[in-house]
Design a protein around this motif. Sequence first.
Motif, PDB file in Angstrom:
ATOM      1  N   VAL A  51      -3.578 -31.395  -5.517  1.00  0.00           N
ATOM      2  CA  VAL A  51      -3.821 -31.150  -6.990  1.00  0.00           C
ATOM      3  C   VAL A  51      -3.843 -32.336  -7.758  1.00  0.00           C
ATOM      4  O   VAL A  51      -4.773 -32.704  -8.642  1.00  0.00           O
ATOM      5  CB  VAL A  51      -3.131 -29.869  -7.549  1.00  0.00           C
ATOM      6  CG1 VAL A  51      -3.647 -29.800  -8.902  1.00  0.00           C
ATOM      7  CG2 VAL A  51      -3.390 -28.655  -6.931  1.00  0.00           C
ATOM      8  N   LEU A  52      -2.915 -33.180  -7.358  1.00  0.00           N
ATOM      9  CA  LEU A  52      -2.779 -34.546  -7.975  1.00  0.00           C
ATOM     10  C   LEU A  52      -3.857 -35.382  -7.831  1.00  0.00           C
ATOM     11  O   LEU A  52      -4.382 -36.068  -8.817  1.00  0.00           O
ATOM     12  CB  LEU A  52      -1.430 -35.220  -7.597  1.00  0.00           C
ATOM     13  CG  LEU A  52       0.035 -34.780  -8.440  1.00  0.00           C
ATOM     14  CD1 LEU A  52       1.318 -35.426  -7.499  1.00  0.00           C
ATOM     15  CD2 LEU A  52      -0.003 -35.109  -9.699  1.00  0.00           C
ATOM     16  N   ASN A  82      -6.977 -33.736  -9.500  1.00  0.00           N
ATOM     17  CA  ASN A  82      -6.956 -33.949 -10.944  1.00  0.00           C
ATOM     18  C   ASN A  82      -7.375 -35.300 -11.656  1.00  0.00           C
ATOM     19  O   ASN A  82      -7.955 -35.647 -12.435  1.00  0.00           O
ATOM     20  CB  ASN A  82      -5.678 -33.822 -11.506  1.00  0.00           C
ATOM     21  CG  ASN A  82      -5.577 -33.284 -13.130  1.00  0.00           C
ATOM     22  OD1 ASN A  82      -6.497 -33.318 -13.594  1.00  0.00           O
ATOM     23  ND2 ASN A  82      -4.425 -33.241 -13.611  1.00  0.00           N
ATOM     24  N   VAL A  93      -5.778 -27.083 -11.058  1.00  0.00           N
ATOM     25  CA  VAL A  93      -6.122 -28.377 -12.114  1.00  0.00           C
ATOM     26  C   VAL A  93      -6.313 -27.741 -13.346  1.00  0.00           C
ATOM     27  O   VAL A  93      -5.866 -28.272 -14.557  1.00  0.00           O
ATOM     28  CB  VAL A  93      -7.124 -29.031 -11.370  1.00  0.00           C
ATOM     29  CG1 VAL A  93      -7.695 -30.193 -12.597  1.00  0.00           C
ATOM     30  CG2 VAL A  93      -6.913 -29.873 -10.189  1.00  0.00           C
ATOM     31  N   SER A 113      -0.553 -30.986 -13.444  1.00  0.00           N
ATOM     32  CA  SER A 113      -0.882 -30.554 -12.150  1.00  0.00           C
ATOM     33  C   SER A 113       0.115 -29.754 -11.509  1.00  0.00           C
ATOM     34  O   SER A 113       0.125 -28.867 -10.506  1.00  0.00           O
ATOM     35  CB  SER A 113      -1.440 -31.762 -11.638  1.00  0.00           C
ATOM     36  OG  SER A 113      -2.449 -32.468 -11.855  1.00  0.00           O
TER      37      SER A 113
END
Length: 337
Positions: A52-53, A56, A257, A268
Amino acid sequence: MIRPVILRPMALRPATLGLVALAVLVLVLPLVISNSFYLDLVIRIAINAIIVLGLNLLIGFAGQISFGHAGFLGIGAYASAVLPTHFGWPPLLALIAGAAAAAALAAVMAWPIFRLKGHYLAMATLGLGIILNLIFRNEASYTGGPDGMAVPAMELFGLQLSRDRQWYWVIAALLLVSVWASLNIIDSPFGRALRALHGSDVAARVVGVDIARYKMAIFVMSATFASIMGSITAHYVGFVTPNIADFFHSVELVTMVVVGGMASVFGSLLGAVLLTILPQALATFEGWETVAFGAILILCMIFMPRGLLPTLAARLGSLRFAVARLRAGRSAGESDS
């Protein structure tokens, strides 16, 4: 006259404090978790957080929507399954090959996809993810088809990773590095260019941002993040199926996100924590996970369009401002009296 040197404590930014707090949490968790189920849950949270990082950076900071991101997870996962099983590749080399393949595909697809905007862009990335999922399902001679296939154990420096606690430290280290890298990317000229893209393509072009190059770069970077974590997930679980690359998984990642907070690194992490735990909480209600994800996404878009963490931070800031004004008013009243 020589003035004495006065040592003052170093001022730490909130992002730095957050990274330090995360590092402390990572070190403490294994000491308080003795149940293998909860340790597995924490590992899966960390895996989702890393994915997700990267997503994002693409959605939250650059403003480019991707509903097919799970396809890149599938590329990494199947590279780590197919290459060692059928061709005898070392697992680490297969992981690198999967990341390179995902990066190459993202670079090739970025130019036509990112000429589109809005709903058309979302549909194009969705189509890419569906095509990859169909490939994994239909090439049964290599991938095992819908039933999936076993994944050989990962080896690092001659050590075979087989126990949960070994995987915990590997993935925890990757999480800390990913958070540190994301914070540095955001504060770099590259990160400022991404935020310019999020605001307006025209405005970004006026200030000298090469729109096509930056869109391609962040798409490739995010796809590489996903592919590496797809390989890690496959080795950790020991088995891979096409479900890792299906549409629902892509929606789940986008929901993380949005719920946690777009354009927020620690948002995140929060989104990954909440939406990895939620299916476990709803495990007794078969089929309700999908309804819950949809409802959460709708409610967040209506009541918290900026996401949970940025909204809470903004409200806390407003509360502090109101308290400061109240104190200032009281001080002024006491001085007048």
